[in-house]
Design a protein around this motif. Structure first.
Motif, PDB file in Angstrom:
ATOM      1  N   LEU A   5       0.719  -1.955  16.158  1.00 24.26           N
ATOM      2  CA  LEU A   5       1.198  -2.797  17.265  1.00 24.26           C
ATOM      3  C   LEU A   5       0.818  -2.201  18.618  1.00 24.26           C
ATOM      4  N   GLN A   6       0.707  -0.885  18.687  1.00 28.69           N
ATOM      5  CA  GLN A   6       0.258  -0.256  19.927  1.00 28.69           C
ATOM      6  C   GLN A   6      -1.213  -0.530  20.173  1.00 28.69           C
ATOM      7  N   ASP A   7      -1.994  -0.608  19.106  1.00 31.93           N
ATOM      8  CA  ASP A   7      -3.440  -0.724  19.234  1.00 31.93           C
ATOM      9  C   ASP A   7      -3.961  -2.152  19.231  1.00 31.93           C
ATOM     10  N   GLY A   8      -3.176  -3.098  18.746  1.00 31.01           N
ATOM     11  CA  GLY A   8      -3.683  -4.463  18.628  1.00 31.01           C
ATOM     12  C   GLY A   8      -2.606  -5.494  18.855  1.00 31.01           C
ATOM     13  N   PRO A   9      -3.019  -6.743  19.015  1.00 34.35           N
ATOM     14  CA  PRO A   9      -2.057  -7.815  19.259  1.00 34.35           C
ATOM     15  C   PRO A   9      -1.224  -8.137  18.016  1.00 34.35           C
ATOM     16  N   ALA A  10       0.025  -8.487  18.229  1.00 31.64           N
ATOM     17  CA  ALA A  10       0.920  -8.835  17.122  1.00 31.64           C
ATOM     18  C   ALA A  10       0.370 -10.006  16.324  1.00 31.64           C
ATOM     19  N   SER A  11      -0.353 -10.892  16.973  1.00 28.63           N
ATOM     20  CA  SER A  11      -0.915 -12.055  16.280  1.00 28.63           C
ATOM     21  C   SER A  11      -1.956 -11.652  15.237  1.00 28.63           C
ATOM     22  N   VAL A  12      -2.441 -10.434  15.300  1.00 25.40           N
ATOM     23  CA  VAL A  12      -3.366  -9.912  14.290  1.00 25.40           C
ATOM     24  C   VAL A  12      -2.637  -8.947  13.360  1.00 25.40           C
ATOM     25  N   VAL A  13      -1.813  -8.077  13.919  1.00 22.49           N
ATOM     26  CA  VAL A  13      -1.128  -7.043  13.139  1.00 22.49           C
ATOM     27  C   VAL A  13      -0.188  -7.654  12.102  1.00 22.49           C
ATOM     28  N   VAL A  14       0.605  -8.623  12.508  1.00 18.30           N
ATOM     29  CA  VAL A  14       1.616  -9.184  11.606  1.00 18.30           C
ATOM     30  C   VAL A  14       0.984  -9.882  10.400  1.00 18.30           C
ATOM     31  N   PRO A  15      -0.017 -10.756  10.582  1.00 18.49           N
ATOM     32  CA  PRO A  15      -0.631 -11.348   9.380  1.00 18.49           C
ATOM     33  C   PRO A  15      -1.251 -10.314   8.448  1.00 18.49           C
ATOM     34  N   VAL A  16      -1.902  -9.300   9.000  1.00 19.34           N
ATOM     35  CA  VAL A  16      -2.484  -8.258   8.148  1.00 19.34           C
ATOM     36  C   VAL A  16      -1.378  -7.538   7.390  1.00 19.34           C
ATOM     37  N   ASP A  17      -0.263  -7.266   8.057  1.00 15.73           N
ATOM     38  CA  ASP A  17       0.874  -6.619   7.406  1.00 15.73           C
ATOM     39  C   ASP A  17       1.392  -7.462   6.241  1.00 15.73           C
ATOM     40  N   LYS A  18       1.388  -8.766   6.403  1.00 13.17           N
ATOM     41  CA  LYS A  18       1.904  -9.647   5.345  1.00 13.17           C
ATOM     42  C   LYS A  18       1.001  -9.685   4.124  1.00 13.17           C
ATOM     43  N   LEU A  19      -0.230  -9.198   4.263  1.00 14.50           N
ATOM     44  CA  LEU A  19      -1.094  -9.102   3.090  1.00 14.50           C
ATOM     45  C   LEU A  19      -0.581  -8.060   2.101  1.00 14.50           C
ATOM     46  N   SER A  20       0.468  -7.328   2.478  1.00 14.44           N
ATOM     47  CA  SER A  20       1.079  -6.377   1.543  1.00 14.44           C
ATOM     48  C   SER A  20       1.601  -7.097   0.303  1.00 14.44           C
ATOM     49  N   VAL A  21       1.863  -8.392   0.420  1.00 18.78           N
ATOM     50  CA  VAL A  21       2.273  -9.179  -0.749  1.00 18.78           C
ATOM     51  C   VAL A  21       1.184  -9.107  -1.815  1.00 18.78           C
ATOM     52  N   LEU A  22      -0.056  -9.199  -1.405  1.00 19.34           N
ATOM     53  CA  LEU A  22      -1.175  -9.119  -2.339  1.00 19.34           C
ATOM     54  C   LEU A  22      -1.206  -7.760  -3.029  1.00 19.34           C
ATOM     55  N   VAL A  23      -1.003  -6.698  -2.270  1.00 18.85           N
ATOM     56  CA  VAL A  23      -0.988  -5.350  -2.840  1.00 18.85           C
ATOM     57  C   VAL A  23       0.148  -5.223  -3.855  1.00 18.85           C
ATOM     58  N   THR A  24       1.298  -5.767  -3.522  1.00 19.70           N
ATOM     59  CA  THR A  24       2.455  -5.709  -4.422  1.00 19.70           C
ATOM     60  C   THR A  24       2.180  -6.445  -5.724  1.00 19.70           C
ATOM     61  N   VAL A  25       1.582  -7.616  -5.636  1.00 17.15           N
ATOM     62  CA  VAL A  25       1.279  -8.392  -6.841  1.00 17.15           C
ATOM     63  C   VAL A  25       0.262  -7.657  -7.705  1.00 17.15           C
ATOM     64  N   VAL A  26      -0.785  -7.126  -7.098  1.00 19.16           N
ATOM     65  CA  VAL A  26      -1.788  -6.381  -7.867  1.00 19.16           C
ATOM     66  C   VAL A  26      -1.128  -5.190  -8.558  1.00 19.16           C
ATOM     67  N   PHE A  27      -0.280  -4.467  -7.833  1.00 22.22           N
ATOM     68  CA  PHE A  27       0.437  -3.331  -8.417  1.00 22.22           C
ATOM     69  C   PHE A  27       1.306  -3.780  -9.597  1.00 22.22           C
ATOM     70  N   SER A  28       2.036  -4.870  -9.413  1.00 15.98           N
ATOM     71  CA  SER A  28       2.941  -5.323 -10.475  1.00 15.98           C
ATOM     72  C   SER A  28       2.180  -5.754 -11.719  1.00 15.98           C
ATOM     73  N   VAL A  29       0.991  -6.309 -11.548  1.00 18.33           N
ATOM     74  CA  VAL A  29       0.195  -6.738 -12.696  1.00 18.33           C
ATOM     75  C   VAL A  29      -0.490  -5.542 -13.363  1.00 18.33           C
ATOM     76  N   VAL A  30      -1.119  -4.678 -12.556  1.00 18.00           N
ATOM     77  CA  VAL A  30      -1.908  -3.572 -13.104  1.00 18.00           C
ATOM     78  C   VAL A  30      -1.024  -2.444 -13.635  1.00 18.00           C
ATOM     79  N   VAL A  31      -0.014  -2.054 -12.875  1.00 17.97           N
ATOM     80  CA  VAL A  31       0.795  -0.892 -13.257  1.00 17.97           C
ATOM     81  C   VAL A  31       2.000  -1.288 -14.111  1.00 17.97           C
ATOM     82  N   LEU A  32       2.696  -2.339 -13.696  1.00 19.65           N
ATOM     83  CA  LEU A  32       3.912  -2.732 -14.412  1.00 19.65           C
ATOM     84  C   LEU A  32       3.661  -3.752 -15.516  1.00 19.65           C
ATOM     85  N   HIS A  33       2.427  -4.215 -15.618  1.00 19.57           N
ATOM     86  CA  HIS A  33       2.014  -5.165 -16.654  1.00 19.57           C
ATOM     87  C   HIS A  33       2.821  -6.461 -16.622  1.00 19.57           C
TER      88      HIS A  33
END
Length: 141
Positions: free
Chosen positions: A90-118
């Motif tokens: 947030l210090q380095d970039g606009p919230a309009s870019v930072v927040v959507p990128v942060d929300k891509l953590s949902v994708l990381v969570t789903v990949v983790f749940s499928v690959v690691v937790l099966h």
């Protein structure tokens, strides 16, 4: 022109708002990321402690197993690192870019749940995830 949520001040990134003729910085982007994380952590801790006391969960503290405790500590460390990175971004970039990128953590969570937790996900679920990712990318482009 800023989006409505930015104008309302929910995640304002501008260095100078209409009432800041002197150029004073406000919001998370103007605060040291480490300090911002510490302040946020105090608030989260107070809320969590209050909820634990309210529902009586404190009585089951002795039942937390070693494996669960390790998992919770690792999760806490990941959350801490994520918050530091978020406020730094947030210090380095606009919230309009930072927040959507942060929300891509949902994708990381789903990949983790499928690959690691099966965990299994349906086609409908994957379609929704695809829409989420596509929408986020559309916001950035």
């Amino acid at each position: 022109m800023a989006s409505p949520c930015l104008r309302l001040g929910l995640l304002r990134r501008s260095d100078r708002g209409p009432s800041q003729a002197g150029g004073a910085h406000h919001g998370p982007h103007a605060t040291d990321p480490t300090l911002a994380t510490a302040i946020r952590t105090v608030v989260v801790l107070a809320g969590a402690r209050g909820m634990v006391l309210l529902v009586g969960s404190h009585r089951t503290l002795g039942e937390v197993g070693a494996r669960s405790l390790v998992s919770l500590v690792l999760s806490g460390l990941a959350t801490w690192a994520s918050w530091l990175c978020y406020y730094r971004a947030l210090q380095d970039g606009p919230a309009s870019v930072v927040v959507p990128v942060d929300k891509l953590s949902v994708l990381v969570t789903v990949v983790f749940s499928v690959v690691v937790l099966h965990e299994r996900v349906s086609r409908r679920y994957l379609a929704g995830l695809g829409l989420l990712v596509t929408g986020t990318l559309a916001m950035l482009g």
